[in-house]
Design a protein around this motif. Structure first.
Motif, mmCIF file in Angstrom:
data_model
loop_
_atom_site.group_PDB
_atom_site.id
_atom_site.type_symbol
_atom_site.label_atom_id
_atom_site.label_comp_id
_atom_site.label_asym_id
_atom_site.label_seq_id
_atom_site.Cartn_x
_atom_site.Cartn_y
_atom_site.Cartn_z
ATOM 1 N N ASP A 172 0.823 -1.210 0.000
ATOM 2 C CA ASP A 172 0.000 0.000 0.000
ATOM 3 C C ASP A 172 0.856 1.259 0.000
ATOM 4 N N LYS A 173 1.994 1.156 0.659
ATOM 5 C CA LYS A 173 2.877 2.321 0.721
ATOM 6 C C LYS A 173 3.342 2.702 -0.680
ATOM 7 N N PHE A 174 3.665 1.671 -1.461
ATOM 8 C CA PHE A 174 4.113 1.931 -2.829
ATOM 9 C C PHE A 174 2.996 2.594 -3.626
ATOM 10 N N ILE A 175 1.791 2.045 -3.493
ATOM 11 C CA ILE A 175 0.660 2.589 -4.251
ATOM 12 C C ILE A 175 0.411 4.043 -3.854
ATOM 13 N N GLU A 176 0.462 4.274 -2.569
ATOM 14 C CA GLU A 176 0.226 5.625 -2.068
ATOM 15 C C GLU A 176 1.287 6.597 -2.603
ATOM 16 N N ARG A 177 2.540 6.158 -2.527
ATOM 17 C CA ARG A 177 3.630 7.024 -2.989
ATOM 18 C C ARG A 177 3.526 7.279 -4.481
ATOM 19 N N THR A 178 3.156 6.234 -5.227
ATOM 20 C CA THR A 178 3.060 6.414 -6.668
ATOM 21 C C THR A 178 1.938 7.379 -7.009
ATOM 22 N N ARG A 179 0.819 7.227 -6.324
ATOM 23 C CA ARG A 179 -0.285 8.161 -6.582
ATOM 24 C C ARG A 179 0.123 9.587 -6.244
ATOM 25 N N ALA A 180 0.811 9.733 -5.113
ATOM 26 C CA ALA A 180 1.272 11.068 -4.728
ATOM 27 C C ALA A 180 2.224 11.619 -5.787
ATOM 28 N N PHE A 181 3.038 10.732 -6.347
ATOM 29 C CA PHE A 181 3.982 11.189 -7.364
ATOM 30 C C PHE A 181 3.262 11.642 -8.630
ATOM 31 N N GLU A 272 3.412 12.373 -19.868
ATOM 32 C CA GLU A 272 2.011 12.472 -19.456
ATOM 33 C C GLU A 272 1.252 11.179 -19.759
ATOM 34 N N GLN A 273 1.530 10.584 -20.913
ATOM 35 C CA GLN A 273 0.835 9.339 -21.267
ATOM 36 C C GLN A 273 1.226 8.205 -20.316
ATOM 37 N N SER A 274 2.507 8.153 -19.956
ATOM 38 C CA SER A 274 2.942 7.122 -19.023
ATOM 39 C C SER A 274 2.268 7.309 -17.672
ATOM 40 N N LEU A 275 2.107 8.552 -17.273
ATOM 41 C CA LEU A 275 1.403 8.812 -16.012
ATOM 42 C C LEU A 275 -0.008 8.260 -16.089
ATOM 43 N N ARG A 276 -0.628 8.448 -17.238
ATOM 44 C CA ARG A 276 -1.998 7.941 -17.416
ATOM 45 C C ARG A 276 -2.043 6.431 -17.272
ATOM 46 N N ILE A 277 -1.067 5.761 -17.890
ATOM 47 C CA ILE A 277 -1.051 4.293 -17.815
ATOM 48 C C ILE A 277 -0.874 3.844 -16.368
ATOM 49 N N VAL A 278 0.064 4.476 -15.675
ATOM 50 C CA VAL A 278 0.316 4.071 -14.285
ATOM 51 C C VAL A 278 -0.949 4.267 -13.458
ATOM 52 N N GLU A 279 -1.612 5.390 -13.665
ATOM 53 C CA GLU A 279 -2.809 5.680 -12.888
ATOM 54 C C GLU A 279 -3.894 4.623 -13.130
ATOM 55 N N GLN A 280 -4.105 4.300 -14.414
ATOM 56 C CA GLN A 280 -5.129 3.286 -14.718
ATOM 57 C C GLN A 280 -4.749 1.929 -14.158
ATOM 58 N N ALA A 281 -3.458 1.602 -14.248
ATOM 59 C CA ALA A 281 -3.019 0.301 -13.754
ATOM 60 C C ALA A 281 -3.210 0.212 -12.246
ATOM 61 N N LEU A 282 -2.979 1.311 -11.546
ATOM 62 C CA LEU A 282 -3.178 1.296 -10.103
ATOM 63 C C LEU A 282 -4.653 1.126 -9.768
ATOM 64 N N ASP A 283 -5.499 1.767 -10.581
ATOM 65 C CA ASP A 283 -6.944 1.650 -10.340
ATOM 66 C C ASP A 283 -7.435 0.231 -10.549
ATOM 67 N N LYS A 284 -6.889 -0.412 -11.589
ATOM 68 C CA LYS A 284 -7.417 -1.726 -11.960
ATOM 69 C C LYS A 284 -6.646 -2.869 -11.316
ATOM 70 N N LEU A 285 -5.637 -2.565 -10.540
ATOM 71 C CA LEU A 285 -4.722 -3.589 -10.011
ATOM 72 C C LEU A 285 -5.465 -4.784 -9.404
ATOM 73 N N PRO A 286 -5.336 -5.968 -10.010
ATOM 74 C CA PRO A 286 -6.049 -7.117 -9.466
ATOM 75 C C PRO A 286 -5.337 -7.714 -8.251
#
Ligand code: SF4
Ligand code: SF4
Lengths: 373, 146
Positions: A172-181, A272-286
């Motif tokens: 969760d820490k990683f996810i949180e930090r990535t979102r903050a980034f 910017e596009q890579s940021l979009r991918i990371v964001e979507q991947a975090l949202d959908k993370l199974p």
């Protein structure tokens, strides 16, 4: 009294060595420039200063032991190189990767790509004489490195992927930090635009330097942002979606002019596009495992040829492996993007002023250890 | 003529806009630290060189001298020896050396170990003058550690 001065053409010509330790070559690349005054008549890159026989090393050890070597080829895209090699072995051995692991690979790879582009952004502008942007870019890049270090254990030469998954789950820490980034970088991009992209000096130095046409790119095998700067919408993540890239919504930035300014903008927009991918991947993370359980200890690859290509920050990276049925590969060949991208230099930089050669080579975003392997 | 002045104006304006950014940064908090006087904490997941773990229960390492780490290391950095001792089941570790000059932090040894006897340490300030400085005796290290 009249003196006949014999004007010999050759008197004005001289040879200038750029490198092997020139700051704008980012590593040990030497370019022999045949000059006439300020103009370059014939630029010839000289390679081989950091050759470490990576491909040969691959023929002496079990296939999966080559993984750390992949990271050393391109120290800026190490995770993507890891991912490509892991995918190659999985393809060869017929191993399924858990979905969570695929997502994690995409997230880390895209962070890696942003990190690579940020470093290029700073270093390129440094070559052109702007010192400040690299400090700002490094500030942002440091956040990615810290986040990845927390998961992968290293800052540059990661060895994170394994055959059948990744070695450590994200928390969760990683996810949180990535979102903050993501938040942070989105907030900082307008600052970069104000500081650099709008700057008249930067634009004047980059515009109409280099002339990349789709035809030229095809002839030399130029891929990646340079090809997209020439107007060809070709990105392996879209053209041949590997891993789980087909599940994300992102664009492939292209420009038409085919000069250094276009390449600059393509890379900048890719962040910017890579940021979009990371964001979507975090949202959908199974949920689930990150490592396939049934991976044999001794990985025997069936006899045959295998190939796997991924989109590295600098272009198309391709692994080719020939197996004779044992656990040690018969041959590993790596097709690295910078090598082909560099080969256009003699044609593109011919006739340029020497300062433009620096602009032009910087736009290639060369990573020398990847060229020499 | 008009284009020239327009460019002059937009160009000058772009420089001023850029300077305001740097001016703002001048008054924002410092992001660097004064290493080596100041240090940042290392993440516990940092991969330094490998070390034998000291088991808090037995007060010693957990290695059973199976040699899997030595065999799996892609760079042949590990060398270990063990011997049979009276009254002890299995072999006892007598020598465990790591040639850190060749280690690539790949993690193969840590992951293959059946008793989880290995882990990465978090030393990052490793510099030396000779290559022998990086030939570590891990058995000695684990005994010396408190
Ligand atoms: S981390 Fe890898 S290279 Fe280093 S000792 Fe362990 S197995 Fe060998
Ligand atoms: S794999 Fe573990 S138990 Fe086996 S020799 Fe290495 S450290 Fe000892």
């Amino acid at each position: 009294m009249n003196v006949d001065v014999i004007e010999d053409e050759r008197q004005h010509q001289f040879v200038l060595n750029m490198g092997p330790q020139h700051p704008s070559t980012h590593g040990v690349l030497r370019v022999l420039l045949k000059m006439e005054g300020e103009y370059v008549l014939d630029p010839q890159p000289v390679l081989g200063y950091v050759h470490r026989c990576h491909e040969k090393i691959g023929e002496y050890k079990p296939a999966r032991a080559f993984m750390p070597n992949t990271a050393r080829m391109d120290y800026l895209g190490a995770l993507i190189y890891n991912q490509g090699y892991a995918m190659l072995l999985e393809r060869a051995a017929g191993i399924e990767v858990p979905r969570r692991a695929e997502y994690i690979r995409v997230i880390t790879s895209e962070l890696n790509r942003i990190q690579s582009h940020l470093l290029w952004y700073g270093a390129y502008l440094l070559d052109l004489g702007a010192f400040t942007p690299i400090m700002y870019a490094f500030d942002d890049r440091e956040h990615i490195l810290d986040t990845l270090e927390d998961i992968c254990g290293s800052r540059l030469t990661y060895c994170y992927c394994r055959v059948g998954g990744v070695c450590k789950d994200i928390d969760d820490k990683f996810i949180e930090r990535t979102r903050a980034f993501i938040e942070r970088l989105r907030g900082r991009l307008p600052m970069y635009e104000k500081l650099v992209n709008g700057n008249i000096i930067v634009q004047k130095r980059m515009k109409s330097v280099g002339n990349y046409t789709p035809e030229l790119c095809a002839r030399y095998g130029v891929t990646g942002p340079l090809l997209r700067a020439a107007g060809v919408e070709y990105d392996l993540r879209k053209a041949e979606p590997y891993s789980v890239y087909s599940e994300f919504d992102f664009e492939v930035p292209t420009e038409q002019q085919g000069d250094a300014w276009a390449a600059f903008n393509v890379r900048y927009r890719e962040i910017e596009q890579s940021l979009r991918i990371v964001e979507q991947a975090l949202d959908k993370l199974p949920e689930g495992e990150v490592m396939e359980a049934k991976v044999p200890k001794k990985l025997r690859l069936p006899q045959g040829d295998y190939n796997c290509s991924v989109e590295a920050p600098r272009g198309e990276l391709s692994y080719y492996l020939v197996s004779d049925g044992s656990d040690i590969p018969y041959r590993i060949k790596v097709r690295t993007p910078s090598y082909s991208n560099l080969s256009v230099v003699p044609e593109v930089c011919k006739g340029m002023m020497i300062a433009d050669v620096v602009t032009s080579m910087g736009a290639l975003d060369l990573v020398i250890p990847e060229i020499d392997r | 003529m008009k284009a020239y002045f327009t460019e002059l104006f937009t160009g000058a304006w772009s420089l001023i806009v850029g300077l305001t950014v740097t001016l703002k940064a001048l008054f924002s908090p410092v992001v660097t630290v004064q290493y080596p006087r100041q240090k940042i904490d290392v993440t516990p997941n940092y991969r330094g060189h490998i070390d034998l773990i000291k088991d808090p229960e037995t007060g010693t390492h957990r290695c059973i001298t199976c040699g899997m780490c030595m065999r799996d290391c892609p760079s042949d950095c590990i060398y270990l020896e063990g011997e049979k001792q009276e009254g002890v089941k299995g072999k006892v570790l007598t020598l465990y050396t790591l040639d850190y000059t060749k280690c690539s932090h790949c993690g193969a040894c840590v992951e293959v170990c059946p008793t989880q006897a290995l882990d990465y340490c978090d030393d990052y300030e490793v510099a030396g003058f000779a290559r022998e400085d990086f030939h570590y005796d891990l058995l000695k290290r684990v005994e010396e550690r408190e």
